[in-house]
Write a protein that holds these residues in place. Structure first.
Motif, mmCIF file in Angstrom:
data_model
loop_
_atom_site.group_PDB
_atom_site.id
_atom_site.type_symbol
_atom_site.label_atom_id
_atom_site.label_comp_id
_atom_site.label_asym_id
_atom_site.label_seq_id
_atom_site.Cartn_x
_atom_site.Cartn_y
_atom_site.Cartn_z
ATOM 1 N N GLU A 276 0.863 -1.182 0.000
ATOM 2 C CA GLU A 276 0.000 0.000 0.000
ATOM 3 C C GLU A 276 0.901 1.234 0.000
ATOM 4 O O GLU A 276 2.073 1.175 0.420
ATOM 5 C CB GLU A 276 -0.900 0.038 1.237
ATOM 6 N N THR A 277 0.348 2.353 -0.430
ATOM 7 C CA THR A 277 1.080 3.622 -0.427
ATOM 8 C C THR A 277 0.297 4.633 0.398
ATOM 9 O O THR A 277 -0.874 4.895 0.111
ATOM 10 C CB THR A 277 1.270 4.162 -1.856
ATOM 11 N N GLY A 278 0.936 5.185 1.437
ATOM 12 C CA GLY A 278 0.248 6.141 2.284
ATOM 13 C C GLY A 278 1.012 6.433 3.552
ATOM 14 O O GLY A 278 2.245 6.345 3.608
ATOM 15 N N LEU A 279 0.272 6.763 4.607
ATOM 16 C CA LEU A 279 0.831 7.054 5.932
ATOM 17 C C LEU A 279 0.508 5.900 6.862
ATOM 18 O O LEU A 279 -0.662 5.532 7.019
ATOM 19 C CB LEU A 279 0.238 8.354 6.474
ATOM 20 N N PHE A 280 1.558 5.328 7.492
ATOM 21 C CA PHE A 280 1.406 4.159 8.356
ATOM 22 C C PHE A 280 1.884 4.502 9.763
ATOM 23 O O PHE A 280 2.921 5.143 9.930
ATOM 24 C CB PHE A 280 2.239 2.980 7.833
ATOM 25 N N ILE A 281 1.156 4.028 10.765
ATOM 26 C CA ILE A 281 1.544 4.213 12.161
ATOM 27 C C ILE A 281 1.482 2.863 12.865
ATOM 28 O O ILE A 281 0.491 2.129 12.735
ATOM 29 C CB ILE A 281 0.628 5.218 12.881
ATOM 30 N N ASN A 282 2.551 2.524 13.582
ATOM 31 C CA ASN A 282 2.585 1.298 14.372
ATOM 32 C C ASN A 282 2.906 1.637 15.818
ATOM 33 O O ASN A 282 3.809 2.431 16.094
ATOM 34 C CB ASN A 282 3.633 0.317 13.831
ATOM 35 N N TYR A 283 2.150 1.031 16.729
ATOM 36 C CA TYR A 283 2.409 1.159 18.165
ATOM 37 C C TYR A 283 2.535 -0.241 18.742
ATOM 38 O O TYR A 283 1.631 -1.076 18.591
ATOM 39 C CB TYR A 283 1.279 1.911 18.847
ATOM 40 N N THR A 284 3.660 -0.545 19.363
ATOM 41 C CA THR A 284 3.909 -1.863 19.935
ATOM 42 C C THR A 284 4.370 -1.720 21.374
ATOM 43 O O THR A 284 5.296 -0.950 21.674
ATOM 44 C CB THR A 284 4.989 -2.617 19.133
ATOM 45 N N ILE A 285 3.726 -2.457 22.270
ATOM 46 C CA ILE A 285 4.132 -2.494 23.663
ATOM 47 C C ILE A 285 3.833 -3.884 24.211
ATOM 48 O O ILE A 285 2.703 -4.360 24.170
ATOM 49 C CB ILE A 285 3.424 -1.399 24.490
ATOM 50 N N GLY A 286 4.859 -4.571 24.668
ATOM 51 C CA GLY A 286 4.692 -5.919 25.167
ATOM 52 C C GLY A 286 4.163 -6.852 24.093
ATOM 53 O O GLY A 286 4.690 -6.914 22.978
ATOM 54 N N LEU A 287 3.086 -7.572 24.387
ATOM 55 C CA LEU A 287 2.478 -8.495 23.444
ATOM 56 C C LEU A 287 1.564 -7.794 22.450
ATOM 57 O O LEU A 287 1.171 -8.376 21.438
ATOM 58 C CB LEU A 287 1.651 -9.555 24.198
ATOM 59 N N PHE A 288 1.223 -6.546 22.710
ATOM 60 C CA PHE A 288 0.186 -5.839 21.960
ATOM 61 C C PHE A 288 0.782 -5.003 20.830
ATOM 62 O O PHE A 288 1.819 -4.354 20.994
ATOM 63 C CB PHE A 288 -0.591 -4.929 22.916
ATOM 64 N N SER A 289 0.111 -5.002 19.678
ATOM 65 C CA SER A 289 0.520 -4.148 18.558
ATOM 66 C C SER A 289 -0.709 -3.573 17.876
ATOM 67 O O SER A 289 -1.743 -4.232 17.753
ATOM 68 C CB SER A 289 1.374 -4.915 17.546
#
Length: 369
Positions: A161-174
């Motif tokens: 895909e082409t665009g704006l991506f945001i990832n948040y990862t903490i512990g087991l959670f994403s």
């Protein structure tokens, strides 16, 4: 920064034999580079009607990341580029086959990924072209076109895909969220897709829920639906990895349109058709993949189903079964010999496609360094 740009350009034009896996530019900047070259023989009887079903070919995958550590945060520039050998120009041509002509107009150079990333604590922000945040896969592919993949991955879910991506990862959670064109490349209209995935997981297990929504891609009467909602999972034990995905899918033309006038890649499964005004065709599909790795041997066994909504079109309404087996053996460090087999169920076909058979296979060598 000028030094980094200059070095990146230089590395793209020097001979491939000089590439290494990692370059240290200075104390805070590193360049990671992988190059894969693949030679193969492909026989795809599903497109027997094209006259292009049996061919030798070659392709390459150049993947690079420049990363700079800024102390509390990092910045990366990622680029993945495909080199593809095109088909010859002497292709079977008539009124019906010409509607699939773009399927065989392979671009020699394509951009798979090209983006800028910043990483701060648990957040990563990416702008450009990258992997779709919808779902997850855990099997190896042996084609720049990903033809050796399950039905929902070749026909529904985009790999990029082409665009704006945001990832948040903490512990087991994403958490992944994106605003994207909804197409792999630049958009063909002004609408944008919203994509998201919520997941949990560690090295030996993962589970996620994904969604993609958009009113349609393409311009004017050519607009088509491209929405899906799905789940993915993975469980790993010793040398075995079991994984899978399932989706609820929406596709088809937004308005009445003559599908024989399609100028872009056209599905051989009659997914580029009109059902009702502003009403998508729906389908449900999924697959299971069992991967085995031991010493130099890699095996993937994949089986999937796809149930399209019945719309009284015998060429579209057929249930799809797809079985895939992939075997790869490491002959030496970086050098693999591989074989792929893909088998589907028989489908009702128009007379000019009646000689097509529901299987494909590929054998080849690839070297990664």
């Amino acid at each position: 920064m000028k030094k980094i740009i200059f070095l990146a350009i230089l590395l793209m034009i020097i001979p491939i034999s000089a590439f290494a896996a990692q370059y240290k530019i200075d104390d805070s900047t590193n360049l990671y580079l992988d190059v894969l070259v693949r030679g193969y023989y492909l026989n795809d009887q599903r497109i027997e009607w094209s006259g292009l079903e049996s061919t030798f070919g070659a392709e390459a995958d150049i993947n690079s990341i420049i990363e700079r550590d800024m102390g509390t945060w990092k910045i990366r520039a990622e680029g993945e580029f495909y080199l593809n050998q095109p088909y010859g120009r002497n292709i079977l041509s008539d009124e019906m086959r010409n509607s699939y002509k773009s399927n065989f107009q392979t671009e020699i150079f394509t951009i798979s990924k090209l983006n800028i990333q910043t990483e701060l604590n648990n957040f990563t922000i990416k702008l450009g072209k990258g992997e779709t945040p919808f779902g997850r896969t855990y099997f190896q592919t042996f084609s720049n076109s990903f033809l050796d993949s399950p039905f929902i991955r070749t026909e529904s879910i985009l790999w990029r895909e082409t665009g704006l991506f945001i990832n948040y990862t903490i512990g087991l959670f994403s958490l992944d969220a994106a605003v994207a064109n909804g197409e792999e490349d630049k958009d063909t209209n002004s609408s944008k897709a919203a994509i998201g995935r919520i997941g949990v997981g560690k090295k030996n297990y993962a589970f996620g829920v994904s969604a993609k929504y958009q009113d349609g891609i393409g311009s004017g009467v050519q607009k088509t639906f491209k929405n899906h909602y799905g789940i993915d999972f993975m469980a790993r034990y010793l040398n075995l990895t079991l994984s899978g995905e399932a989706i609820y899918d929406e596709y088809g033309f937004y308005r009445n349109y003559n599908e024989n006038e399609i100028s872009w890649n056209k599905s051989i499964y009659y997914r580029d058709i009109f059902y009702k005004d502003k009403t998508p065709i729906t389908g449900i599909g999924g697959y299971l993949n069992l991967g085995y790795k031991y010493a130099k041997l890699n095996i993937d066994l994949n089986y999937g189903l796809y149930y399209p909504k019945k719309i009284n079109n015998p060429y579209h309404d057929e249930l799809n079964h797809r079985s895939i087996i992939k075997i790869a053996y490491n002959l030496s460090s970086g050098l693999q010999v591989f074989g792929i087999g893909l088998v589907e169920n028989e489908r009702k076909a128009e007379s000019w496609r009646s000689d097509a058979k529901p299987f494909a296979f590929e054998v080849g060598l690839q070297y990664k360094f």
